[in-house]
Design a protein around this motif. Structure first.
Motif, PDB file in Angstrom:
ATOM      1  N   LEU A 232       0.855  -1.180   0.000  1.00 34.63           N
ATOM      2  CA  LEU A 232       0.000   0.000   0.000  1.00 34.63           C
ATOM      3  C   LEU A 232       0.895   1.236   0.000  1.00 34.63           C
ATOM      4  CD1 LEU A 232      -2.721  -0.917   2.645  1.00 34.63           C
ATOM      5  CD2 LEU A 232      -2.965  -0.864   0.178  1.00 34.63           C
ATOM      6  N   LEU A 233       0.654   2.102  -0.943  1.00 32.07           N
ATOM      7  CA  LEU A 233       1.465   3.308  -1.025  1.00 32.07           C
ATOM      8  C   LEU A 233       0.585   4.537  -0.814  1.00 32.07           C
ATOM      9  CD1 LEU A 233       3.379   2.511  -4.372  1.00 32.07           C
ATOM     10  CD2 LEU A 233       3.940   1.758  -2.069  1.00 32.07           C
ATOM     11  N   ASP A 234       0.987   5.373   0.136  1.00 32.35           N
ATOM     12  CA  ASP A 234       0.319   6.668   0.274  1.00 32.35           C
ATOM     13  C   ASP A 234       1.006   7.619  -0.694  1.00 32.35           C
ATOM     14  OD1 ASP A 234      -1.578   6.244   2.421  1.00 32.35           O
ATOM     15  OD2 ASP A 234       0.205   5.855   3.651  1.00 32.35           O
ATOM     16  N   ILE A 235       0.206   8.267  -1.519  1.00 28.02           N
ATOM     17  CA  ILE A 235       0.834   9.145  -2.512  1.00 28.02           C
ATOM     18  C   ILE A 235       0.500  10.605  -2.240  1.00 28.02           C
ATOM     19  CG2 ILE A 235       1.092   7.430  -4.321  1.00 28.02           C
ATOM     20  CD1 ILE A 235      -1.552   8.214  -5.441  1.00 28.02           C
ATOM     21  N   ALA A 236       1.430  11.465  -2.667  1.00 28.77           N
ATOM     22  CA  ALA A 236       1.328  12.880  -2.316  1.00 28.77           C
ATOM     23  C   ALA A 236       0.124  13.555  -2.955  1.00 28.77           C
ATOM     24  CB  ALA A 236       2.613  13.609  -2.691  1.00 28.77           C
TER      25      ALA A 236
END
Ligand SMILES: Nc1ncnc2c1ncn2[C@@H]1O[C@H](COP(=O)(O)OP(=O)(O)OP(=O)(O)O)[C@@H](O)[C@H]1O
Ligand SMILES: [Mg+2]
Lengths: 326, 257
Positions: A232-236
């Motif tokens: 899971l990647l939190d993106i800007a």
């Protein structure tokens, strides 16, 4: 090596359905085995047969060499059971529950009271010894059942979902306790829906589904079968649609939360290179779900071997199996 | 299990049973004391004097043995049926099932619990009766044997009832619809010689008639029926019920899936 438990072609037919369709496995002395499976798989039924709570309809079971058809009392002496449901008398005192259980095994009161004190203290229940069992909290009741199961010092301890409804801190201390008695020589079989628990405690897992064993292997090689890991990647900056990254499957869980399947063997650098190329800035990264969980789901859905299918279908059931808790 | 371990296990069950009925003495020991005291006041003192003699004794003396038996029967049965059904209901029967205790020991343990409650209530009721009348014991051995065998028979009955019971209603059906009528028609309050021939013959099919009369013989020395026959019947009943109960345990009826 001594064999603690041998189960051969075990069958159980309830009035309506066939709960066990001829399962076989054995457990070596000193092992710590996880018995996994979805609701209704037949775990408690198997355990019930070993302990004398359920009559089998076929097959054989022997505990430390004692066949339950020929010498059940001797087999029972070797086994301690922590059942799935609370099953002590509501109005008895904590201390009496433990000492009475010892009495059923023929242990005289002098020995039983020393052991009751030891295990109740060890499990943090000594202050509650004079309380009626119905006054205990759920976690205390679980621990009481563990103390009761150990009072005759069994060589094989079977725990049916011992950590269901137990808070995280207590669960960790229970794990430590179980590891300790396992190191001291007690063979342990544990069922759980927290796969993290199985992964951390048990060297071997046995997965049962609809009354058949679908997997019986050591935890490490089971994990090695995992063909895909999901991050899971939190993106800007939020996105409107999932980006196309060459070689990776992406989904947008939320506008600013990207789910990426990374095939085993691919370097994470490649993923980041692809993200860079797409102009996506990642603020944090984590593993999506417990790895064993994904495997478990694909096993009971019959999608292994051949690789867990990439894509969404795994996500929802994996969370459901974990009981909603990490 | 060796003999020593078996003995410990038996003791454990009995102690647990006794502790249970002592803990809830308000439900177990007090009610029979109150009920029987009422019988003594009403039948013995108030209307007993109008009835006069029965079987050669004044009415109060005549009914005391029957009332004691009535209390023993009810309490032995009630103790086992409610204790065993409640551990079944709470699943704490599993504590016994997972352990190596032989079924004979489980059965004997619960029966001993029922017998002890029955006898304890019997003693309480007897002591109470001494406030109203005097008693002399005609044959202590027969008296003790009859009351103990009766308590055993009804403890076994309670056990069998609890094995079959699946809900709370099931444990009150037999006491209400079978035990109570049989006891009231069991010659507690009258000599069956007073009955018309048809009812007299019918009464002889009621096992409680034999128990009450044999017990009355032990105390007063009078009986409507043969004491030997009564003892034989009690023994036979105990054996049959024991075999029935042990068979239910062996097959796991209602307790093992
Ligand atoms: N007493 C019973 N009568 C009829 N069927 C039963 C009985 N007990 C269990 N079953 C059935 O047997 C199957 C296996 O049940 P079991 O309790 O062994 O599952 P389990 O693996 O322990 O599940 P869970 O994780 O929910 O505890 C289920 O389909 C269940 O409905
Ligand atoms: Mg279960």
């Amino acid at each position: 090596m001594t064999i603690a438990l041998t189960i051969n072609n075990l069958e159980k037919r309830y009035a309506g359905a066939q709960a066990l369709k001829g399962i076989s496995f054995s457990v070596q002395q000193g092992e710590f085995l996880a018995l996994l499976g979805p609701n209704g798989a037949g775990k408690s039924t198997t355990i019930g047969i070993i302990c004398g709570l359920v009559n089998k309809t076929g097959g054989t079971v022997s505990v430390f060499g004692h066949d339950i058809d020929r010498d059940f009392p001797r087999a029972k002496k070797q086994v301690g059971l922590v059942p799935q449901e609370f099953n002590f008398s509501q109005f008895e005192k904590v201390y009496d529950v433990v000492v009475t259980q010892a009495g059923y095994y023929g242990i005289p009161a002098s020995v039983a009271s020393a052991r009751a004190e030891h295990y109740l203290k060890r499990l943090g229940l000594w202050e509650k010894r004079d309380a009626q069992t119905r006054m205990l909290s759920g976690g205390m009741k679980r621990r009481l059942m563990i103390a009761r199961a150990l009072v005759h010092e069994p060589k094989l301890l079977i725990l049916d979902e011992p950590t269901a409804g137990v808070d995280i801190e207590l669960r960790r201390s229970m794990w430590e306790f179980l590891r300790e008695i396992n190191r001291a020589g007690t063979t342990i079989i544990l069922t759980t829906h927290y796969l993290e628990e199985a992964e951390s405690l048990c060297k071997r897992v046995c997965i049962i589904d609809k009354g058949v064993i679908v997997e019986d292997t050591d935890t490490r090689s089971l994990l090695a079968k995992l063909s895909m890991e999901t991050f899971l990647l939190d993106i800007a900056e939020p996105l409107a649609a999932p980006p196309a990254l060459a070689g990776f499957t992406c989904r947008l869980a939320e506008p600013a939360l990207l789910e990426v399947d990374v095939p085993r063997g691919r370097a994470m650098n490649e993923l980041f290179a692809a993200l860079d190329a797409a102009g996506i800035r990642v603020t944090s990264l984590r593993n999506r779900a417990n790895r064993l969980e994904e495997l478990f789901v694909s096993l009971v859905q019959g999608t292994l071997p051949g690789g867990a299918p990439a894509g969404a279908p795994i996500a929802a059931p994996a969370a459901a199996i974990a009981g909603g808790k990490p | 299990m060796n003999a020593f371990e078996t003995w410990i296990a038996f003791q454990t069950i009995v102690v647990r049973e006794v502790r249970r009925f002592l803990r809830i003495w308000v439900q177990t020991l007090l009610p029979p004391a109150i009920t029987m005291a009422l019988y003594f006041v009403i039948f013995g003192s108030l209307i007993g004097s109008r009835i006069g003699e029965m079987g050669g004794y004044d009415y109060m003396q005549y009914i005391v043995p029957g009332l004691v038996m009535m209390a023993v029967i009810t309490n032995a049965y009630a103790n086992v049926v409610s204790s065993f059904f409640s551990i079944k209901f709470q699943h704490s029967i599993e504590e016994l099932l997972v352990s190596p205790v032989p079924n004979h020991v489980i059965l004997c343990g619960f029966v001993a619990g029922g017998v002890l409650r029955g006898l304890m209530v019997g003693v309480i009721v007897t002591l109470l009766s001494l406030l109203f009348t005097t008693l002399s014991v005609h044959h202590l051995g027969i008296m003790a044997l009859v009351v103990t065998l009766t308590a055993i028979v009804f403890s076994l009955g309670g056990f069998i009832n609890a094995m079959y019971a699946t809900k709370f209603d099931d444990i009150s059906i037999v006491p209400t619809f079978v035990l109570t009528p049989l006891t009231y028609f069991g010659g507690v309050f009258y000599s069956i010689d007073l009955l018309p021939p048809f009812w007299q013959a019918l009464s002889l099919a009621n096992p409680i008639v034999y128990m009450v009369n044999a017990y009355r013989y032990g105390i007063l020395g009078v009986s409507d029926v043969s004491v030997g026959l009564s003892l034989g019947m009690l023994l036979a009943l105990a054996v049959v019920l024991y075999l029935w109960a042990i068979r239910l345990l062996d097959t796991g009826t209602g307790i093992r899936k």
